[in-house]
Design a protein around this motif. Structure first.
Motif, PDB file in Angstrom:
ATOM      1  N   GLU A  94       0.731  -1.890   0.317  1.00  0.00           N
ATOM      2  CA  GLU A  94      -0.427   0.482   0.156  1.00  0.00           C
ATOM      3  C   GLU A  94       0.725   1.327   0.194  1.00  0.00           C
ATOM      4  N   CYS A  97       2.391   2.248  -3.728  1.00  0.00           N
ATOM      5  CA  CYS A  97       1.268   2.220  -4.164  1.00  0.00           C
ATOM      6  C   CYS A  97       1.031   3.523  -4.373  1.00  0.00           C
ATOM      7  N   LEU A 106      -7.616   1.561  -3.530  1.00  0.00           N
ATOM      8  CA  LEU A 106      -6.032   0.775  -3.477  1.00  0.00           C
ATOM      9  C   LEU A 106      -6.909  -0.434  -2.960  1.00  0.00           C
ATOM     10  N   LEU A 197      -6.242  -0.249  -8.740  1.00  0.00           N
ATOM     11  CA  LEU A 197      -6.482   0.547  -8.515  1.00  0.00           C
ATOM     12  C   LEU A 197      -7.955   0.948  -9.794  1.00  0.00           C
ATOM     13  N   LEU A 213       2.218  -1.508 -11.653  1.00  0.00           N
ATOM     14  CA  LEU A 213       1.525  -2.351 -11.659  1.00  0.00           C
ATOM     15  C   LEU A 213       1.113  -4.453 -11.541  1.00  0.00           C
TER      16      LEU A 213
END
Length: 404
Positions: A94, A97, A106, A197, A213
């Protein structure tokens, strides 16, 4: 030169790379009787672990071409060990990201069965669906990535996937997400989850977003696979291979922890040493498989007789030892007596052969009897042999320097 006597043995596990053997882990023992099933499992799991790591090296190195992403993702790998918890890994992903992407939501989800997945991590908007929520993968956009084993990228998911929900019908009522990017997570070469996402606007995710990703999804899958292998190795190293209860080494460590905790909190604890009476006759008359069955059944009876916070371990061949925490001998005497009674009343039945067994028990208390680990175990052991001296099927108690 060392001379082989004939009793030595080696156990090993292959290391594979691109489906070819490239090495091995080899362990030598000076006597074959020292090698237990647990040891074989540990060696095999270590071989699998190294093989898993090597199989991913090429792909990881080819993907980590950007130094900025390289340093952050490499740090994620370095942070993992056998004690890492899944939630800590999700938190780390997390954080990456949040650093790499712009999004309004997310989500990380993993399969819990063939039809349903569960959200393990959520960042951003959480009012529509949050951590712990489950959804059916059939008919959902995030489930589509699982079912079809493909990444999904769209700037207007409602137009492109008119017959599907994002997760479920409830999750789409309050918030109007538009752009979505979902990539599958592979664990041991099987699609087991997704990272998604989402944006409220139609600003699209681009090729670089998808590639990055997918890299994070691969990283998460590799790490979860490694943690699984770590846990197998760890579990095999602390549990008895036959009964599943703690082994002697693990018990010694746990005993020290519990005595230190009891000392800090000014609490007592009691230990009970058990030994099956006349166990040798079982192996002699009915064979070792029957003996193994008796030991496994005894371990289960003992486990079922104590609380979850208590500790059960196999201490030797037919010996068991239990730590009863936050109590003393006077309060838990009936527990030991009940366990002895439960063993004596149990019908051991294996291959249509029924036998009855008894067990002898000895108890000692910390700190009333002693504040030393070795001395406490010795007192319980002597009390147990006092039970045997009196004919077995009995509980005896250490009291200061005597046994009653």
């Amino acid at each position: 030169e060392n001379q082989w006597s004939g009793s030595e043995c080696m156990i090993g596990s292959q290391i594979m790379y691109k489906k070819h053997p490239v090495g091995f882990i080899l362990v030598y023992s000076n006597h074959f009787s020292n090698i237990q099933k647990r040891d074989q499992n540990i060696i095999r799991y270590n071989g699998d672990f190294v093989t898993l790591g090597m199989s991913k090296i090429d792909k990881i190195e080819s993907l980590l071409t950007d130094n900025y992403y390289n340093s952050h993702i490499s740090q994620l790998y370095r942070s993992v060990d056998m004690y890492s918890k899944e939630e800590d890994i999700y938190d780390a992903v997390e954080s990456l990201c949040h650093r790499f992407f712009t999004y309004d939501k997310l989500s990380i989800s993993l399969l819990i069965d063939e039809e349903n997945a569960q959200l393990k991590c959520v960042d951003g908007i959480k009012d529509d669906i949050n951590i712990g929520s489950e959804f059916n993968i059939q008919g959902s956009l995030h489930g589509r990535a699982l079912l079809r084993d493909e990444s999904i990228r769209t700037k207007n998911w409602k137009e492109d996937y008119t017959e599907e929900y994002r997760f479920n019908d409830k999750s789409d009522k309050e918030f109007t997400f538009s752009s979505v990017l979902v990539t599958p997570v592979y664990i041991k070469k099987m699609v087991k989850g997704t990272i998604g996402l989402e944006r409220l606007t139609s600003k699209p995710f681009d090729d670089s977003d998808q590639k990055l990703l997918e890299l994070l999804s691969s990283t998460l899958g590799y790490i979860l696979s490694w943690i699984t292998e770590f846990q197998k190795i760890h579990d095999s190293s602390i549990h008895d291979g036959l009964t599943g209860v703690l082994n002697r080494n693990a018990f010694d460590e746990r005993m020290e922890e519990e005595m230190n905790r009891a000392n800090r909190t000014q609490q007592s604890l009691a230990i009970i040493m058990f030994d099956l009476d006349k166990f040798k006759r079982i192996n002699d008359n009915y064979g070792h498989p029957y003996g193994d069955y008796v030991i496994k059944s005894t371990a289960q009876i003992l486990k079922d007789s104590v609380r979850n916070i208590d500790v059960v371990a196999r201490y030797g061949g037919e010996e068991f030892i239990i730590i009863l925490v936050d109590t003393d001998v006077s309060k838990c005497r009936h527990v030991a007596e009940r366990m002895v009674e439960n063993i004596s009343k149990f019908d051991f039945d294996y291959n249509d052969v029924k036998v009855r067994m008894t067990i002898s028990a000895g108890m000692a208390e910390f700190p009333a009897d002693t504040d030393k680990i070795e001395s406490l175990i010795d007192k319980a052991d002597k009390a147990m042999y006092e039970s045997k001296r009196k004919g077995g099927n009995l509980v005896s108690f250490s009291y200061k320097n005597s046994t009653v």
